[in-house]
Design an enzyme around this catalytic site. Structure first.
Site, PDB file in Angstrom:
ATOM      1  N   PHE A 266       0.832  -1.214   0.000  1.00  0.00           N
ATOM      2  CA  PHE A 266       0.000   0.000   0.000  1.00  0.00           C
ATOM      3  C   PHE A 266       0.872   1.273   0.000  1.00  0.00           C
ATOM      4  CE2 PHE A 266      -1.840   2.823   3.454  1.00  0.00           C
ATOM      5  CZ  PHE A 266      -2.475   3.669   2.573  1.00  0.00           C
TER       6      PHE A 266
ATOM      7  N   TYR B  12       5.409  -7.724  15.611  1.00  0.00           N
ATOM      8  CA  TYR B  12       5.558  -6.513  14.793  1.00  0.00           C
ATOM      9  C   TYR B  12       6.312  -5.440  15.573  1.00  0.00           C
ATOM     10  CZ  TYR B  12       3.984  -2.559  11.843  1.00  0.00           C
ATOM     11  OH  TYR B  12       3.911  -1.460  11.019  1.00  0.00           O
TER      12      TYR B  12
HETATM   13  P1  NAD Z   1       1.484  -3.563   3.150  1.00  0.00           P
HETATM   14  O1  NAD Z   1       1.259  -4.888   3.783  1.00  0.00           O
HETATM   15  O2  NAD Z   1       0.485  -3.054   2.187  1.00  0.00           O
HETATM   16  O3  NAD Z   1       2.894  -3.532   2.414  1.00  0.00           O
HETATM   17  C1  NAD Z   1       3.999  -4.279   2.833  1.00  0.00           C
HETATM   18  C2  NAD Z   1       4.690  -4.831   1.597  1.00  0.00           C
HETATM   19  O4  NAD Z   1       5.853  -5.566   2.014  1.00  0.00           O
HETATM   20  C3  NAD Z   1       3.804  -5.815   0.812  1.00  0.00           C
HETATM   21  O5  NAD Z   1       3.851  -5.524  -0.561  1.00  0.00           O
HETATM   22  C4  NAD Z   1       4.416  -7.173   1.110  1.00  0.00           C
HETATM   23  O6  NAD Z   1       4.205  -8.103   0.064  1.00  0.00           O
HETATM   24  C5  NAD Z   1       5.881  -6.807   1.308  1.00  0.00           C
HETATM   25  N1  NAD Z   1       6.591  -7.763   2.149  1.00  0.00           N
HETATM   26  C6  NAD Z   1       6.242  -8.229   3.367  1.00  0.00           C
HETATM   27  N2  NAD Z   1       7.171  -9.098   3.817  1.00  0.00           N
HETATM   28  C7  NAD Z   1       8.132  -9.149   2.864  1.00  0.00           C
HETATM   29  C8  NAD Z   1       9.357  -9.865   2.740  1.00  0.00           C
HETATM   30  N3  NAD Z   1       9.785 -10.704   3.693  1.00  0.00           N
HETATM   31  N4  NAD Z   1      10.096  -9.690   1.606  1.00  0.00           N
HETATM   32  C9  NAD Z   1       9.685  -8.856   0.624  1.00  0.00           C
HETATM   33  N5  NAD Z   1       8.522  -8.155   0.687  1.00  0.00           N
HETATM   34  C10 NAD Z   1       7.770  -8.308   1.799  1.00  0.00           C
HETATM   35  O7  NAD Z   1       1.703  -2.537   4.352  1.00  0.00           O
HETATM   36  P2  NAD Z   1       1.847  -0.949   4.326  1.00  0.00           P
HETATM   37  O8  NAD Z   1       0.744  -0.383   5.102  1.00  0.00           O
HETATM   38  O9  NAD Z   1       2.095  -0.487   2.948  1.00  0.00           O
HETATM   39  O10 NAD Z   1       3.175  -0.766   5.189  1.00  0.00           O
HETATM   40  C11 NAD Z   1       4.429  -0.541   4.562  1.00  0.00           C
HETATM   41  C12 NAD Z   1       5.489  -0.284   5.616  1.00  0.00           C
HETATM   42  O11 NAD Z   1       5.162   0.886   6.361  1.00  0.00           O
HETATM   43  C13 NAD Z   1       5.644  -1.421   6.623  1.00  0.00           C
HETATM   44  O12 NAD Z   1       7.001  -1.583   6.930  1.00  0.00           O
HETATM   45  C14 NAD Z   1       4.898  -0.914   7.824  1.00  0.00           C
HETATM   46  O13 NAD Z   1       5.410  -1.450   9.011  1.00  0.00           O
HETATM   47  C15 NAD Z   1       5.130   0.583   7.739  1.00  0.00           C
HETATM   48  N6  NAD Z   1       4.053   1.312   8.406  1.00  0.00           N
HETATM   49  C16 NAD Z   1       2.827   1.419   7.828  1.00  0.00           C
HETATM   50  C17 NAD Z   1       1.817   2.067   8.516  1.00  0.00           C
HETATM   51  C18 NAD Z   1       0.438   2.230   7.940  1.00  0.00           C
HETATM   52  O14 NAD Z   1      -0.436   2.751   8.631  1.00  0.00           O
HETATM   53  N7  NAD Z   1       0.174   1.845   6.715  1.00  0.00           N
HETATM   54  C19 NAD Z   1       2.054   2.598   9.791  1.00  0.00           C
HETATM   55  C20 NAD Z   1       3.309   2.434  10.342  1.00  0.00           C
HETATM   56  C21 NAD Z   1       4.321   1.802   9.644  1.00  0.00           C
END
Ligand code: NAD
Ligand code: UDP
Length: 316
Positions: free
Chosen positions: A15, A149
């Site tokens: 995302f 996490y």
């Molecule tokens: P998401 O799940 O949509 O995206 C995560 C992506 O990482 C996915 O495309 C997934 O396929 C990929 N992924 C997961 N494990 C993997 C691995 N071992 N190797 C390769 N790819 C892998 O989540 P998001 O909301 O887009 O979050 C993205 C990042 O931002 C994350 O690190 C998350 O912790 C951080 N984050 C997001 C939020 C939020 O509110 N969306 C808040 C705090 C932190």
């Protein structure tokens, strides 16, 4: 135009990552997107596939990295992020934060690049300080269901700080607060896509517990702008990236009902274990060090998200 020529974005098919890839390419930075498709999908970056600036590598960041070519910045976003996803993928989540972060840092060292960690407000756990400043150390249950996490991200921060202190590479830590917008999966279990899907289908809106717990929601374009501003700066952080407009979960549900015109009833489901009761970023550091602040208010951001979900489900 950014100061970077080519970025590695791990988790780029997710995302937030897909919006970041788009923004980097829009500003002239070539992108290598590395993702294993576990919680994201290549469809999120399909529109970038035709760009000569874009490359996709299907790889699990927990395993040693393949040759990705030359990069001058690494954005490490790869990790399951929704509580439903990371509790379904507990060990993978710990490995993405630990081995994945180390692999990304080692590539950064080898290339003399800059490394930006997508950390999270979850490092503050169920916070005893409110709003949360970067100086707060947090209140995390190390063995609870959210720990896979929270502790993975805390370890990742510690690893980045150690590499930075040792002068091995240039690092930056972003603590991202709840971000929402187009491309969140309906099934990823997070509050906003869940409530939106329920409202649009006329199903009951499942508010956990009393709904009096709070979150501060940030539109994805603002979060991406914050990540880019941090990468461009010389700051190490940690820097909170979020929108301080704090709301109860119940009021988020009510706003979504208003915006969608849905007649779905609100039902209360059991509260999640260790659910943080309040969360709001103090963004003084981001304002002063990066000149960054969110621009999109909740009504506007939710409206844009509703429009995307409606168009997307109509097209499906
Ligand atoms: P998401 O799940 O949509 O995206 C995560 C992506 O990482 C996915 O495309 C997934 O396929 C990929 N992924 C997961 N494990 C993997 C691995 N071992 N190797 C390769 N790819 C892998 O989540 P998001 O909301 O887009 O979050 C993205 C990042 O931002 C994350 O690190 C998350 O912790 C951080 N984050 C997001 C939020 C939020 O509110 N969306 C808040 C705090 C932190
Ligand atoms: N939540 C809810 N109903 C749902 C999903 C989530 O009431 O169907 C609540 C959840 O218990 C938490 C808040 O919404 O209090 C935010 O949850 P989310 O999973 O979006 O993110 P978190 O901030 O907990 O990582």
């Amino acid at each position: 135009m950014t100061r970077f020529e080519r970025a590695l974005v791990t988790g780029g098919a997710g995302f937030v990552g897909s919006h970041l890839c788009e923004e980097l390419i829009r500003s002239g930075t070539a992108v290598c997107c590395m993702d294993n498709g576990s919680t994201g999908t290549p469809a999120n970056v399909q529109a970038l596939r035709d760009s000569p600036l874009f490359e996709y590598v299907d790889h699990d960041v927990s395993e040693p990295f393949p040759d990705v070519g030359s990069v001058d910045v690494v954005f490490h976003l790869a990790s399951p992020a929704s509580p439903v996803d990371y509790q379904r993928l507990p060990v993978q989540t710990l490995l993405a934060g630990s081995h994945g972060t180390k692999n990304g840092l080692d590539l950064t060292v080898a290339q003399g690049a800059r490394f930006l960690l997508a950390s999270t407000s979850e490092v503050y756990g169920d916070p005893l300080e409110h709003p949360q400043r970067e100086s707060y150390w947090g209140n995390v249950n190390p063995v609870g269901p959210r720990s896979v996490y929270d502790e993975a991200k805390r370890y990742a921060e510690a690893l980045c700080a150690a590499y930075g202190r040792a002068g091995l590479c240039d690092i930056a830590i972003a603590r991202i607060f709840n971000t929402y917008g187009p491309r969140m999966r309906d099934a990823d279990g997070r509050m906003i896509p869940t409530f939106l899907g329920q409202a649009l289908r006329g199903e009951p809106i499942t508010v956990a517990g009393t709904g009096q717990q709070t979150r501060s929601i940030c539109f994805v374009a603002d979060t991406v702008a914050g990540l880019c501003a941090l990468a461009e700066s010389g700051e190490r952080g940690p820097v909170n990236i979020g929108n301080p407009d704090e709301m109860t979960v119940l009021s988020v549900a009510e706003r979504i009902l208003d915006l969608t015109g849905s007649r779905s009833p609100i039902v209360h489901i059991p509260a999640a274990q260790d659910d943080p009761q309040q969360r709001c970023p103090d963004i003084t550091r981001a304002r002063t060090a990066l000149g960054w602040a969110p621009r999109v208010g909740a009504d506007e951001g939710l409206r844009r998200t509703v429009r995307w979900v409606t168009e997307h489900s109509a097209a499906a």
